[in-house]
Design a protein around this motif. Structure first.
Motif, PDB file in Angstrom:
ATOM      1  N   VAL A 195      25.113 -55.352  38.477  1.00  0.00           N
ATOM      2  CA  VAL A 195      24.265 -55.060  39.637  1.00  0.00           C
ATOM      3  C   VAL A 195      22.813 -55.133  39.185  1.00  0.00           C
ATOM      4  O   VAL A 195      22.483 -54.726  38.066  1.00  0.00           O
ATOM      5  CB  VAL A 195      24.575 -53.644  40.181  1.00  0.00           C
ATOM      6  N   SER A 196      21.936 -55.634  40.052  1.00  0.00           N
ATOM      7  CA  SER A 196      20.507 -55.633  39.704  1.00  0.00           C
ATOM      8  C   SER A 196      19.964 -54.221  39.876  1.00  0.00           C
ATOM      9  O   SER A 196      20.495 -53.412  40.646  1.00  0.00           O
ATOM     10  CB  SER A 196      19.722 -56.615  40.565  1.00  0.00           C
ATOM     11  N   MET A 197      18.889 -53.926  39.157  1.00  0.00           N
ATOM     12  CA  MET A 197      18.311 -52.588  39.220  1.00  0.00           C
ATOM     13  C   MET A 197      17.776 -52.264  40.610  1.00  0.00           C
ATOM     14  O   MET A 197      17.683 -51.097  40.990  1.00  0.00           O
ATOM     15  CB  MET A 197      17.211 -52.439  38.170  1.00  0.00           C
ATOM     16  N   PHE A 198      17.462 -53.271  41.391  1.00  0.00           N
ATOM     17  CA  PHE A 198      16.951 -53.047  42.745  1.00  0.00           C
ATOM     18  C   PHE A 198      18.088 -52.671  43.696  1.00  0.00           C
ATOM     19  O   PHE A 198      17.905 -51.864  44.600  1.00  0.00           O
ATOM     20  CB  PHE A 198      16.211 -54.284  43.240  1.00  0.00           C
ATOM     21  N   ASP A 199      19.257 -53.283  43.489  1.00  0.00           N
ATOM     22  CA  ASP A 199      20.413 -52.969  44.324  1.00  0.00           C
ATOM     23  C   ASP A 199      21.048 -51.638  43.933  1.00  0.00           C
ATOM     24  O   ASP A 199      21.753 -51.032  44.733  1.00  0.00           O
ATOM     25  CB  ASP A 199      21.462 -54.082  44.221  1.00  0.00           C
ATOM     26  N   MET A 200      20.809 -51.208  42.712  1.00  0.00           N
ATOM     27  CA  MET A 200      21.413 -49.974  42.224  1.00  0.00           C
ATOM     28  C   MET A 200      21.060 -48.783  43.105  1.00  0.00           C
ATOM     29  O   MET A 200      21.937 -48.014  43.494  1.00  0.00           O
ATOM     30  CB  MET A 200      20.973 -49.690  40.792  1.00  0.00           C
ATOM     31  N   THR A 201      19.810 -48.625  43.463  1.00  0.00           N
ATOM     32  CA  THR A 201      19.395 -47.470  44.272  1.00  0.00           C
ATOM     33  C   THR A 201      20.025 -47.515  45.658  1.00  0.00           C
ATOM     34  O   THR A 201      20.356 -46.476  46.218  1.00  0.00           O
ATOM     35  CB  THR A 201      17.866 -47.396  44.384  1.00  0.00           C
ATOM     36  N   LYS A 202      20.187 -48.713  46.197  1.00  0.00           N
ATOM     37  CA  LYS A 202      20.825 -48.853  47.505  1.00  0.00           C
ATOM     38  C   LYS A 202      22.285 -48.419  47.434  1.00  0.00           C
ATOM     39  O   LYS A 202      22.786 -47.717  48.312  1.00  0.00           O
ATOM     40  CB  LYS A 202      20.723 -50.313  47.977  1.00  0.00           C
ATOM     41  N   LEU A 203      22.971 -48.814  46.363  1.00  0.00           N
ATOM     42  CA  LEU A 203      24.379 -48.450  46.200  1.00  0.00           C
ATOM     43  C   LEU A 203      24.545 -46.954  45.894  1.00  0.00           C
ATOM     44  O   LEU A 203      25.497 -46.322  46.339  1.00  0.00           O
ATOM     45  CB  LEU A 203      25.013 -49.301  45.090  1.00  0.00           C
ATOM     46  N   VAL A 204      23.608 -46.391  45.173  1.00  0.00           N
ATOM     47  CA  VAL A 204      23.671 -44.969  44.834  1.00  0.00           C
ATOM     48  C   VAL A 204      23.418 -44.104  46.062  1.00  0.00           C
ATOM     49  O   VAL A 204      24.019 -43.034  46.203  1.00  0.00           O
ATOM     50  CB  VAL A 204      22.668 -44.644  43.701  1.00  0.00           C
ATOM     51  N   SER A 205      22.582 -44.552  46.960  1.00  0.00           N
ATOM     52  CA  SER A 205      22.269 -43.746  48.149  1.00  0.00           C
ATOM     53  C   SER A 205      23.514 -43.498  49.010  1.00  0.00           C
ATOM     54  O   SER A 205      23.578 -42.505  49.726  1.00  0.00           O
ATOM     55  CB  SER A 205      21.159 -44.398  48.978  1.00  0.00           C
ATOM     56  N   LYS A 206      24.501 -44.384  48.927  1.00  0.00           N
ATOM     57  CA  LYS A 206      25.745 -44.187  49.675  1.00  0.00           C
ATOM     58  C   LYS A 206      26.544 -43.009  49.123  1.00  0.00           C
ATOM     59  O   LYS A 206      27.384 -42.455  49.819  1.00  0.00           O
ATOM     60  CB  LYS A 206      26.585 -45.460  49.619  1.00  0.00           C
ATOM     61  N   HIS A 207      26.285 -42.622  47.879  1.00  0.00           N
ATOM     62  CA  HIS A 207      27.024 -41.540  47.238  1.00  0.00           C
ATOM     63  C   HIS A 207      26.274 -40.212  47.282  1.00  0.00           C
ATOM     64  O   HIS A 207      26.692 -39.239  46.651  1.00  0.00           O
ATOM     65  CB  HIS A 207      27.317 -41.913  45.776  1.00  0.00           C
ATOM     66  N   LEU A 208      25.167 -40.144  48.011  1.00  0.00           N
ATOM     67  CA  LEU A 208      24.398 -38.916  48.158  1.00  0.00           C
ATOM     68  C   LEU A 208      24.453 -38.428  49.590  1.00  0.00           C
ATOM     69  O   LEU A 208      24.369 -39.218  50.530  1.00  0.00           O
ATOM     70  CB  LEU A 208      22.938 -39.153  47.751  1.00  0.00           C
TER      71      LEU A 208
END
Length: 143
Positions: free
Chosen positions: A129-142
């Motif tokens: 995963v790119s570092m830019f997409d990482m935050t988008k994917l992590v937000s689904k788990h918060l």
């Protein structure tokens, strides 16, 4: 001293007598003299904005309360960052600490993150995963 003053006074009238026929040049000198103070005033204006800039730096920005709100991580994300509620910024910091500790950042492309078993669950099964997409994917788990 008195002799020096007398010679200066005598010299001045002689010079004035020589300059008397050149009266047409005098208005040009006056115009030049009027323009000279305008040039001196311009640098003073340039110095004024420089003084205002440090005043802006002195005022600190207040952090946005939305960024500081503790969020509860999902079970998959809690395995990496902990179960305690954290602000979004802290979650990202802990993720990067985990990535660096385990050497999951791609060596050729520093913007890519290679997921291990724990991160695959957070990244939705993706292995990279790119570092830019990482935050988008992590937000689904918060939440």
């Amino acid at each position: 001293m008195a002799a020096a003053k007398k010679s200066a006074k005598k010299a001045a009238p002689k010079k004035a007598a020589k300059k008397a026929p050149a009266k047409k040049a005098a208005p040009a000198k006056k115009a030049a003299a009027k323009k000279a103070p305008a040039k001196k005033a311009a640098p003073a204006k340039k110095a004024a904005p420089a003084k205002k800039a440090p005043a802006k730096k002195a005022a600190k920005r207040a952090p946005n309360a939305a960024f500081m709100k503790p969020l509860t991580p999902s079970a998959d994300l809690a395995a990496i960052v902990g179960e305690k509620g954290l602000p979004r910024t802290e979650v990202v910091k802990k993720l990067w600490a985990y990535i660096k500790k385990n050497g999951l950042q791609d060596q050729k492309n520093k913007r890519q993150i290679n997921a291990d078993d724990k991160l695959k669950k957070v990244f939705g099964g993706k292995t990279s995963v790119s570092m830019f997409d990482m935050t988008k994917l992590v937000s689904k788990h918060l939440s």
